[in-house]
Design a protein around this motif. Sequence first.
Motif, PDB file in Angstrom:
ATOM      1  N   GLN A  11      39.206  40.435  37.762  1.00 33.28           N
ATOM      2  CA  GLN A  11      39.326  40.710  36.372  1.00 33.28           C
ATOM      3  C   GLN A  11      40.411  41.720  36.272  1.00 33.28           C
ATOM      4  OE1 GLN A  11      36.631  39.361  33.944  1.00 33.28           O
ATOM      5  NE2 GLN A  11      38.557  39.455  32.842  1.00 33.28           N
ATOM      6  N   HIS A  12      41.466  41.409  35.385  1.00 31.64           N
ATOM      7  CA  HIS A  12      42.534  42.317  34.824  1.00 31.64           C
ATOM      8  C   HIS A  12      42.371  42.639  33.529  1.00 31.64           C
ATOM      9  CE1 HIS A  12      45.438  40.858  38.391  1.00 31.64           C
ATOM     10  NE2 HIS A  12      44.123  41.323  38.810  1.00 31.64           N
ATOM     11  N   VAL A  13      42.077  43.643  32.902  1.00 34.16           N
ATOM     12  CA  VAL A  13      41.779  44.201  31.599  1.00 34.16           C
ATOM     13  C   VAL A  13      42.841  45.243  31.202  1.00 34.16           C
ATOM     14  CG1 VAL A  13      39.607  43.283  31.596  1.00 34.16           C
ATOM     15  CG2 VAL A  13      40.112  45.883  31.980  1.00 34.16           C
ATOM     16  N   GLN A  14      43.038  45.113  29.709  1.00 34.09           N
ATOM     17  CA  GLN A  14      43.967  46.244  29.111  1.00 34.09           C
ATOM     18  C   GLN A  14      42.878  47.620  29.005  1.00 34.09           C
ATOM     19  OE1 GLN A  14      46.872  44.818  28.497  1.00 34.09           O
ATOM     20  NE2 GLN A  14      47.729  47.181  28.287  1.00 34.09           N
ATOM     21  N   GLY A  16      40.596  50.035  27.482  1.00 30.67           N
ATOM     22  CA  GLY A  16      39.830  49.724  26.001  1.00 30.67           C
ATOM     23  C   GLY A  16      39.092  48.699  26.003  1.00 30.67           C
ATOM     24  N   GLU A  17      39.543  47.524  26.588  1.00 27.83           N
ATOM     25  CA  GLU A  17      38.756  46.217  26.677  1.00 27.83           C
ATOM     26  C   GLU A  17      37.537  46.334  27.570  1.00 27.83           C
ATOM     27  OE1 GLU A  17      42.158  42.796  25.893  1.00 27.83           O
ATOM     28  OE2 GLU A  17      41.520  43.340  28.101  1.00 27.83           O
ATOM     29  N   ASP A  18      36.453  45.432  27.328  1.00 28.39           N
ATOM     30  CA  ASP A  18      35.191  45.252  27.756  1.00 28.39           C
ATOM     31  C   ASP A  18      35.411  44.479  29.227  1.00 28.39           C
ATOM     32  OD1 ASP A  18      32.807  45.223  24.948  1.00 28.39           O
ATOM     33  OD2 ASP A  18      34.384  46.961  25.784  1.00 28.39           O
ATOM     34  N   PHE A  19      34.399  44.802  30.024  1.00 26.21           N
ATOM     35  CA  PHE A  19      34.318  43.945  31.453  1.00 26.21           C
ATOM     36  C   PHE A  19      33.047  43.779  31.707  1.00 26.21           C
ATOM     37  CE2 PHE A  19      35.016  42.940  35.637  1.00 26.21           C
ATOM     38  CZ  PHE A  19      34.023  43.981  36.470  1.00 26.21           C
ATOM     39  N   THR A  20      32.562  42.454  32.404  1.00 29.43           N
ATOM     40  CA  THR A  20      31.466  42.068  32.729  1.00 29.43           C
ATOM     41  C   THR A  20      31.626  41.465  34.113  1.00 29.43           C
ATOM     42  OG1 THR A  20      30.750  41.897  30.364  1.00 29.43           O
ATOM     43  CG2 THR A  20      29.259  40.915  32.360  1.00 29.43           C
ATOM     44  N   GLN A  80      38.346  52.335  31.274  1.00 28.95           N
ATOM     45  CA  GLN A  80      39.310  53.196  31.399  1.00 28.95           C
ATOM     46  C   GLN A  80      39.927  53.177  32.769  1.00 28.95           C
ATOM     47  OE1 GLN A  80      37.168  57.033  31.247  1.00 28.95           O
ATOM     48  NE2 GLN A  80      36.784  56.590  28.879  1.00 28.95           N
ATOM     49  N   THR A  81      40.995  53.697  33.301  1.00 19.66           N
ATOM     50  CA  THR A  81      41.783  53.449  34.193  1.00 19.66           C
ATOM     51  C   THR A  81      40.796  53.933  35.570  1.00 19.66           C
ATOM     52  OG1 THR A  81      42.885  55.810  34.003  1.00 19.66           O
ATOM     53  CG2 THR A  81      43.885  53.570  33.507  1.00 19.66           C
ATOM     54  N   THR A  82      39.933  54.939  35.202  1.00 16.63           N
ATOM     55  CA  THR A  82      39.060  55.290  36.455  1.00 16.63           C
ATOM     56  C   THR A  82      38.060  54.463  36.799  1.00 16.63           C
ATOM     57  OG1 THR A  82      37.688  56.356  34.704  1.00 16.63           O
ATOM     58  CG2 THR A  82      39.400  57.866  35.708  1.00 16.63           C
ATOM     59  N   ASP A  83      37.842  53.178  35.913  1.00 19.90           N
ATOM     60  CA  ASP A  83      36.915  52.195  36.326  1.00 19.90           C
ATOM     61  C   ASP A  83      37.376  51.351  37.345  1.00 19.90           C
ATOM     62  OD1 ASP A  83      35.970  52.179  32.940  1.00 19.90           O
ATOM     63  OD2 ASP A  83      34.944  53.004  34.517  1.00 19.90           O
ATOM     64  N   LEU A  99      19.807  44.321  52.739  1.00 17.92           N
ATOM     65  CA  LEU A  99      20.599  43.974  51.487  1.00 17.92           C
ATOM     66  C   LEU A  99      21.631  42.698  51.676  1.00 17.92           C
ATOM     67  CD1 LEU A  99      21.360  47.134  49.582  1.00 17.92           C
ATOM     68  CD2 LEU A  99      19.556  45.782  48.940  1.00 17.92           C
ATOM     69  N   ILE A 100      21.641  41.742  50.719  1.00 18.41           N
ATOM     70  CA  ILE A 100      22.812  40.942  51.018  1.00 18.41           C
ATOM     71  C   ILE A 100      23.848  41.274  49.755  1.00 18.41           C
ATOM     72  CG2 ILE A 100      23.524  38.601  51.042  1.00 18.41           C
ATOM     73  CD1 ILE A 100      20.530  37.904  51.973  1.00 18.41           C
ATOM     74  N   PHE A 101      25.058  41.424  50.181  1.00 15.93           N
ATOM     75  CA  PHE A 101      26.041  41.747  49.129  1.00 15.93           C
ATOM     76  C   PHE A 101      26.768  40.690  48.672  1.00 15.93           C
ATOM     77  CE2 PHE A 101      26.391  46.476  49.121  1.00 15.93           C
ATOM     78  CZ  PHE A 101      25.542  46.817  49.857  1.00 15.93           C
ATOM     79  N   GLY A 102      26.872  40.778  47.298  1.00 21.28           N
ATOM     80  CA  GLY A 102      27.973  39.751  46.730  1.00 21.28           C
ATOM     81  C   GLY A 102      29.385  39.795  47.136  1.00 21.28           C
ATOM     82  N   THR A 103      30.085  38.712  46.774  1.00 20.96           N
ATOM     83  CA  THR A 103      31.555  39.244  47.384  1.00 20.96           C
ATOM     84  C   THR A 103      32.467  40.055  46.781  1.00 20.96           C
ATOM     85  OG1 THR A 103      31.948  37.236  46.212  1.00 20.96           O
ATOM     86  CG2 THR A 103      31.662  36.845  48.374  1.00 20.96           C
ATOM     87  N   GLY A 104      31.911  40.470  45.423  1.00 24.87           N
ATOM     88  CA  GLY A 104      32.451  41.642  44.620  1.00 24.87           C
ATOM     89  C   GLY A 104      33.317  41.228  43.703  1.00 24.87           C
ATOM     90  N   THR A 105      33.482  41.911  42.568  1.00 24.50           N
ATOM     91  CA  THR A 105      34.465  41.550  41.527  1.00 24.50           C
ATOM     92  C   THR A 105      35.480  42.863  41.408  1.00 24.50           C
ATOM     93  OG1 THR A 105      32.912  40.339  40.130  1.00 24.50           O
ATOM     94  CG2 THR A 105      34.744  41.346  39.126  1.00 24.50           C
ATOM     95  N   ARG A 106      36.890  42.397  41.622  1.00 20.50           N
ATOM     96  CA  ARG A 106      37.726  43.628  41.614  1.00 20.50           C
ATOM     97  C   ARG A 106      38.456  43.754  40.158  1.00 20.50           C
ATOM     98  NH1 ARG A 106      42.496  43.014  45.779  1.00 20.50           N
ATOM     99  NH2 ARG A 106      43.837  42.284  43.987  1.00 20.50           N
ATOM    100  N   LEU A 107      38.350  44.950  39.824  1.00 14.03           N
ATOM    101  CA  LEU A 107      38.460  45.173  38.403  1.00 14.03           C
ATOM    102  C   LEU A 107      39.808  46.155  38.486  1.00 14.03           C
ATOM    103  CD1 LEU A 107      38.254  45.414  35.308  1.00 14.03           C
ATOM    104  CD2 LEU A 107      36.777  47.669  35.713  1.00 14.03           C
ATOM    105  N   GLN A 108      41.151  45.572  37.698  1.00 12.01           N
ATOM    106  CA  GLN A 108      41.988  46.271  37.422  1.00 12.01           C
ATOM    107  C   GLN A 108      42.406  46.515  35.963  1.00 12.01           C
ATOM    108  OE1 GLN A 108      44.475  48.478  38.374  1.00 12.01           O
ATOM    109  NE2 GLN A 108      44.880  47.314  40.081  1.00 12.01           N
ATOM    110  N   VAL A 109      42.419  47.628  35.711  1.00 12.29           N
ATOM    111  CA  VAL A 109      42.716  48.139  34.299  1.00 12.29           C
ATOM    112  C   VAL A 109      44.214  48.639  34.079  1.00 12.29           C
ATOM    113  CG1 VAL A 109      41.760  49.830  32.387  1.00 12.29           C
ATOM    114  CG2 VAL A 109      40.091  48.923  34.320  1.00 12.29           C
ATOM    115  N   PHE A 110      44.857  48.098  32.987  1.00 10.53           N
ATOM    116  CA  PHE A 110      46.108  48.512  32.980  1.00 10.53           C
ATOM    117  C   PHE A 110      46.035  49.413  31.702  1.00 10.53           C
ATOM    118  CE2 PHE A 110      48.273  45.443  35.746  1.00 10.53           C
ATOM    119  CZ  PHE A 110      47.326  44.549  35.782  1.00 10.53           C
ATOM    120  N   PRO A 111      46.956  50.377  31.769  1.00 11.22           N
ATOM    121  CA  PRO A 111      46.904  51.483  30.876  1.00 11.22           C
ATOM    122  C   PRO A 111      47.691  51.112  29.466  1.00 11.22           C
ATOM    123  CG  PRO A 111      48.676  52.074  32.459  1.00 11.22           C
ATOM    124  CD  PRO A 111      47.778  50.881  32.975  1.00 11.22           C
TER     125      PRO A 111
END
Lengths: 111, 116
Positions: A11-14, A16-20, A80-83, A99-111
């Motif tokens: 997920q790439h977001v600007q 200030g945008e939300d992420f789920t 925020q970029t720290t996310d 525990l069984i881990f999911g494959t993960g969601t990689r979050l990229q936040v653009f300033p």
Amino acid sequence: GQQVMQIPQYQHVQEGEDFTTYCNSSTTLSNIQWYKQRPGGHPVFLIQLVKSGEVKKQKRLTFQFGEAKKNSSLHITATQTTDVGTYFCAVSFYNTDKLIFGTGTRLQVFP
Amino acid sequence: DVKVTQSSRYLVKRTGEKVFLECVQDMDHENMFWYRQDPGLGLRLIYFSYDVKMKEKGDIPEGYSVSREKKERFSLILESASTNQTSMYLCASSAPKDSGPSYEQYFGPGTRLTVT
């Protein structure tokens, strides 16, 4: 075997945008944990959900556990970029400590 | 603070070599785990241990073995390294599930192993 699906993969977001990110299991879960892994780092525990329908908040992060205890979500308000990082769900089934881990969601936040 | 340490951050080995990855935790945790992490596949459990001298296979144990002679130390062994074992290896420890309200896993920094 028991599996857990996590979406989306990326997920790439600007800023200030939300992420789920969502985590789904075909089997009823004992509980679910969420972890965050910063780039180059190791997974770090965020929270654990145990009860059906449970909702927990950590500042801008909201975690939900489904009523049927088969799915969960992590929502970040006003990113925020720290996310930046990869968010993993990790599920536990009854009568086991592993525990069984999911494959993960990689979050990229653009300033 | 809980500390989980791993013997190496980076390791390069040749095909066929025997490889030892060491993990030590200082929280007196009963549970210890070895995972490998590959892009797009998340963390996959190789082996875990609930107690000294006890081990259980995870989801991908083939080509690996483990040793837990002391409570604080959990070793992962690649008997004969192969190129498909090139990966990031993460060790973790936790308290038992029934020991309290939360039993999160604490991870070490990881060992990036390259097999050539």
